[in-house]
Design an enzyme around this catalytic site. Structure first.
Site, short mmCIF file in Angstrom:
data_model
loop_
_atom_site.label_atom_id
_atom_site.label_comp_id
_atom_site.label_asym_id
_atom_site.label_seq_id
_atom_site.Cartn_x
_atom_site.Cartn_y
_atom_site.Cartn_z
CB THR A 48 -0.87 0.15 1.28
OG1 THR A 48 -1.50 1.16 1.36
CG2 THR A 48 -0.22 -0.38 2.46
CD GLU A 89 -3.71 3.34 4.19
OE1 GLU A 89 -3.55 3.39 5.43
OE2 GLU A 89 -4.67 3.11 3.48
CE1 TYR A 140 -3.46 -2.87 5.54
CE2 TYR A 140 -3.51 -0.44 4.94
CZ TYR A 140 -3.57 -1.79 4.47
OH TYR A 140 -3.38 -1.87 3.10
#
Ligand code: NAD
Ligand code: TYD
Length: 372
Positions: free
Chosen positions: A152, A154, A178
Site C-alpha cells: 500500500t 500508506e 495497519y
C-alpha cells in the site's frame, strides 16, 4: 541464454498461488487472470476471514485449472504442501488484514497476518526454490517465476498539501497499525531478495475501488448506506485526500509487473485521481440520485453527516506511477468518473452480494467505530 519457448515467443502457462483471493482485490485479480490466461493454473489460499467471500469466486469453481483452499497463510506446513504439490512458480500475495479502522481497534491480527503471515510465505517460498532446485520458467520475452507482494501507499505516511506524490524512493513513515504492519512485511520481502536472491517484487498502490469491496470501506459504505437510508459518515472535516485507482486497472498493472517486472524492484501504482473525501462522497450522492430509482432519502446528500475523526488520520496520499508507466508501459484505462459510475451501478445491481455481509458482526463493528 534463450530457450525454445522464447525463440518461438510462445507463452508457457504459469502456476499461481493467490493468497487472499477471496477478498476485494484478490478476487478481482483471480477473475481477471482466469479470463486473460485460461491455461494458467490458479490456486487460491484464503482463510475466509470476515473480509473473504467464497461466493465471489463461484463462477470459477468448476474450472479444471482453478482450486480454492481454505487456510491460513501463517500455516507453514500448508504453504509448503501447496507450493510443492502444485509446482507453484508465481505467488501473488494479497492476503492481509486491510482496514485501518479495525487496526486501531485491534492491531494484533494485523501483526500476525501481515507480518508473520508474509514471513511464513517467504520462508516456504525460499525452501520451495532451494530444495526442489526450482527453476522459474522463462516465457517468451517473459521474466519467469516471482513472489509478488501487494502493498500500500500508506507505508509512506501522510503528505502535506503541496508535497510531491510518493515515489518508490520516498522514505517509509507508516502512521497506523495497519500501515506499520504492511511496512514490516515490505521490509521482509525486500530483504529476502537481497539476502537469499528470491525473485520478489513489491507493488505499493493507492486506494482501490470497484466491485466486490467489503462494505466497511469508504465507497461501498456510502453506496450501501444511501441505498438503505442510513447516514453517510464523513470523518473530521472531509478534507483528507486519497488517490483513487479502479481495481481492474490495478489488476492490469499487476499483470505487467508479474510478466515483465524486475526482481528486487518496487513499483508504485496509482490512479492519478486525487480527490477530497467530501467531494468524492458528493459525487457518489449525485450518481446514486441519478442511477437508483427508489432511494429512501433523496437527494441522498441530505444523509451526509460529519463524524468524529479517525485517530491519526493521514491527511493526503498521492502516488507517482511514472516508473511503472515508463518502464513497463502501463496506463490506467478508466477515468475516475467512469470508474465511479461503474462501481455505483455494480452495487445497485448486486444487492444479493452485499446484503448478507451486513451481519450482526458487521453491525457490532459499525457501532464501535461510529457510535462510540
Ligand atoms: P480484503 O480485506 O478485501 O481481503 C483480504 C483477504 O485476505 C480476505 O479474503 C481474507 O479472508 C484474506 N485473509 C486475511 N487474513 C488471512 C490469513 N491469515 N490467511 C489467509 N487469508 C487471509 O483486502 P483487499 O482490499 O483486497 O487488499 C488486498 C491487498 O492489497 C492487501 O494486502 C492490502 O494491504 C493491499 N492494498 C489494498 C488497498 C485497497 O484500497 N483495498 C490499497 C492498497 C493496498
Ligand atoms: P478507507 O476506505 O477506510 O481507506 P483508507 O483509510 O485505507 O484510505 O477510507 C478512505 C478515506 O475515507 C479515509 O480518508 C477515511 C475516510 N472515511 C470516512 O470519511 N468515512 C468512513 O466511514 C470511512 C470508512 C472512511
Amino acid at each position: 541464454m534463450t530457450n525454445s519457448s522464447q525463440q518461438n515467443n510462445v507463452r508457457v502457462p504459469r502456476r499461481l498461488l493467490v493468497t487472499g483471493g477471496a477478498g476485494f482485490i484478490g478476487s478481482n485479480f483471480v477473475h481477471y487472470w482466469c479470463e486473460n490466461y485460461p491455461d494458467d493454473r490458479v490456486v487460491v489460499l484464503d482463510a475466509l476471514t470476515y473480509a473473504g467471500n467464497r461466493h465471489t469466486l463461484a463462477a470459477l469453481e468448476k474450472r479444471p485449472n482453478f482450486r480454492f483452499v481454505e487456510g491460513n497463510i501463517c500455516d507453514r506446513a500448508l504453504a509448503d504442501r501447496l507450493l510443492q504439490a502444485e509446482k507453484i512458480d508465481t505467488v501473488a500475495h494479497f492476503a492481509a488484514e486491510s482496514h485501518v479502522d479495525r487496526s486501531i481497534l485491534g492491531p494484533g491480527a494485523f501483526v500476525q497476518t501481515n507480518v508473520v503471515g508474509t514471513f511464513t510465505l517467504l520462508e516456504a517460498f525460499r525452501q520451495h526454490c532451494n530444495t526442489l532446485s526450482f527453476i522459474p520458467p522463462v516465457d517468451g520475452g517473459d521474466r519467469g517465476g516471482v513472489f509478488l507482494h501487494v502493498s500500500t501507499d500508506e507505508v509512506y505516511g501522510s503528505l502535506g498539501p503541496n508535497d510531491p506524490a510518493f515515489t518508490e524512493t520516498t522514505p517509509y513513515a507508516p502512521n497506523s497499525p495497519y500501515s506499520a504492519s504492511k511496512a514490516g512485511s515490505d521490509h521482509l520481502v525486500r530483504a529476502y531478495h537481497h539476502t537469499y536472491g528470491l525473485p520478489t517484487i513489491i507493488t505499493n498502490c493507492s486506494n482501490n475501488y470497484g466491485p466486490y469491496q467489503f462494505p466497511e470501506k469508504l465507497i461501498p459504505l456510502m453506496c450501501i448506506n444511501a441505498l438503505i437510508g442510513k447516514n453517510l459518515p464523513v470523518y473530521g472535516d472531509g478534507q483528507n485526500v486519497r488517490d483513487w485507482l479502479f481495481v481492474i486497472d490495478h489488476c492490469r498493472a499487476l499483470d505487467v509487473v508479474i510478466h515483465r517486472g524486475k526482481p528486487g524492484e518496487t513499483y508504485n501504482i496509482g490512479g492519478n485521481n486525487e480527490v477530497k473525501n467530501i467531494d468524492l462522497v458528493k459525487t457518489l450522492c449525485q450518481l446514486m440520485d441519478e442511477l437508483a430509482p427508489d432511494l429512501p432519502v433523496r437527494p441522498c446528500s441530505n444523509l451526509i453527516s460529519f463524524v468524529k475523526d479517525r485517530p491519526g488520520h493521514d491527511r493526503r496520499y498521492a502516488i507517482n506511477s511514472t516508473k511503472l508507466k515508463t518502464q513497463l508501459g502501463w496506463t490506467p484505462s478508466v477515468t475516475v468518473e467512469e470508474g465511479l459510475r461503474k462501481t455505483v451501478a455494480w452495487y445497485l445491481t448486486h444487492r444479493d452480494w452485499w446484503e448478507p455481509l451486513l451481519s450482526e458482526e458487521y453491525q457490532a463493528y459499525y457501532r464501535q467505530v461510529y457510535v462510540s
